[in-house]
Scaffold this active site. Structure first.
Site, mmCIF file in Angstrom:
data_model
loop_
_atom_site.group_PDB
_atom_site.id
_atom_site.type_symbol
_atom_site.label_atom_id
_atom_site.label_comp_id
_atom_site.label_asym_id
_atom_site.label_seq_id
_atom_site.Cartn_x
_atom_site.Cartn_y
_atom_site.Cartn_z
ATOM 1 N N ASN A 1 -2.086 31.104 -24.014
ATOM 2 C CA ASN A 1 -2.721 30.310 -22.963
ATOM 3 C C ASN A 1 -4.236 30.319 -23.169
ATOM 4 O O ASN A 1 -4.791 31.295 -23.670
ATOM 5 C CB ASN A 1 -2.388 30.947 -21.601
ATOM 6 N N HIS B 1 -7.714 30.165 -20.994
ATOM 7 C CA HIS B 1 -8.166 30.328 -19.607
ATOM 8 C C HIS B 1 -9.697 30.246 -19.568
ATOM 9 O O HIS B 1 -10.378 30.859 -20.392
ATOM 10 C CB HIS B 1 -7.693 31.677 -19.063
ATOM 11 N N GLY C 1 -5.797 16.868 -20.558
ATOM 12 C CA GLY C 1 -5.361 16.961 -21.954
ATOM 13 C C GLY C 1 -6.469 17.080 -22.986
ATOM 14 O O GLY C 1 -6.234 16.809 -24.167
ATOM 15 N N SER C 2 -7.672 17.500 -22.593
ATOM 16 C CA SER C 2 -8.734 17.585 -23.600
ATOM 17 C C SER C 2 -8.474 18.711 -24.602
ATOM 18 O O SER C 2 -8.836 18.599 -25.777
ATOM 19 C CB SER C 2 -10.107 17.734 -22.943
ATOM 20 N N ASN C 3 -7.821 19.780 -24.163
ATOM 21 C CA ASN C 3 -7.459 20.840 -25.120
ATOM 22 C C ASN C 3 -6.363 20.363 -26.072
ATOM 23 O O ASN C 3 -6.377 20.698 -27.257
ATOM 24 C CB ASN C 3 -7.041 22.124 -24.394
HETATM 25 C C1 GAR Z 1 -9.091 23.891 -19.015
HETATM 26 O O1 GAR Z 1 -10.381 24.242 -18.577
HETATM 27 C C2 GAR Z 1 -8.202 25.126 -19.112
HETATM 28 O O2 GAR Z 1 -8.873 26.258 -19.569
HETATM 29 C C3 GAR Z 1 -7.787 25.275 -17.672
HETATM 30 O O3 GAR Z 1 -7.518 23.967 -17.249
HETATM 31 C C4 GAR Z 1 -8.364 23.064 -17.956
HETATM 32 C C5 GAR Z 1 -7.503 21.992 -18.575
HETATM 33 O O4 GAR Z 1 -8.275 21.017 -19.190
HETATM 34 N N1 GAR Z 1 -6.657 26.143 -17.546
HETATM 35 C C6 GAR Z 1 -6.505 27.004 -16.549
HETATM 36 O O5 GAR Z 1 -7.280 27.099 -15.632
HETATM 37 C C7 GAR Z 1 -5.255 27.871 -16.638
HETATM 38 N N2 GAR Z 1 -5.304 28.886 -15.648
HETATM 39 P P1 GAR Z 1 -7.625 19.981 -20.204
HETATM 40 O O6 GAR Z 1 -6.394 19.409 -19.494
HETATM 41 O O7 GAR Z 1 -8.666 18.957 -20.419
HETATM 42 O O8 GAR Z 1 -7.251 20.704 -21.466
#
Ligand code: GAR
Length: 201
Positions: free
Chosen positions: A106, A108, A12-14
């Site tokens: 999204n 990526h 969940g950092s995003n």
């Molecule tokens: C992030 O690096 C995002 O770009 C990636 O998962 C991670 C989630 O981090 N998404 C993908 O690879 C989608 N194909 P987060 O949970 O800390 O936001």
């Protein structure tokens, strides 16, 4: 008010970046709900801490049709303008994408169209590219192929491994995703018929 539904599967950092940069700041953008397909997703804890409505639709308890039906119902109950996939690691069906046409984005962790799918940073390291980065794109019916809204490049050093590259890219993801959401909310993003995206700054 411009209302977001954030879908997240894990850390969940995003989501946290969207909260810090948009949800908590004085603009007309708010996260109306956070939805996860994974029981253990920290993203749900984060939503709870900020009193954002949150929902677990456990992917292990339903077949895909049932799962997506619940997802659509939940999103529709919040009058959502944009669905944001922020670390959402489950493929959405063509039916779902059609239901919310041109309203799903999204993030990526690679410079698409290079390295779609899972473990993008590992794919980049294994391939030996000198530059990678992150991409925000509209979601269409095929995985990681939708129209590109914004990208940010990151240099890959010889000493980088999957972990260090992921860390570098993540820092930029936290900037890029809120920036793209804000541009869409401000009506500054035009999705053209030829699938290019124009930014009206
Ligand atoms: C992030 O690096 C995002 O770009 C990636 O998962 C991670 C989630 O981090 N998404 C993908 O690879 C989608 N194909 P987060 O949970 O800390 O936001």
């Amino acid at each position: 008010m411009f209302r977001l539904a954030v879908l997240a599967s894990g850390r969940g950092s995003n989501l946290q970046a969207i909260i810090n940069k948009l949800h908590l700041s004085k603009n007309n953008i708010k996260i109306s709900c956070v939805i996860s397909n994974k029981k253990m997703a920290i993203a749900l804890e984060i939503a709870k801490n900020y009193e954002i409505p949150f929902y677990l639709i456990d992917e292990n308890r339903y077949n895909n049709d049932e799962y997506e039906e619940m997802l659509i119902k939940t999103i529709n109950s919040h009058d959502i303008d944009l669905i944001v996939l922020a670390g959402y690691l489950k493929i959405l069906s063509a039916k779902f994408v059609n239901t919310f046409k041109d309203s799903i984005i999204n993030i990526h962790p690679s410079l698409l169209p290079a390295f779609p799918g899972l473990d993008a940073q590992k794919q980049a390291i294994n391939y030996g590219v000198k530059i990678s980065g992150c991409t925000v794109h509209y979601v269409n019916k095929k995985v990681d192929t939708g129209p590109i809204i914004k990208q940010k490049a990151v240099k890959v050093e010889d000493k980088d491994d999957e972990a260090s590259l992921s860390k570098k890219i993540l820092k930029y993801e936290h900037q890029l995703l809120p920036e793209a959401i804000e541009l869409i909310a401000q009506g500054k993003i035009k999705l053209n018929k030829d699938r290019t995206v124009t930014i009206k700054e």
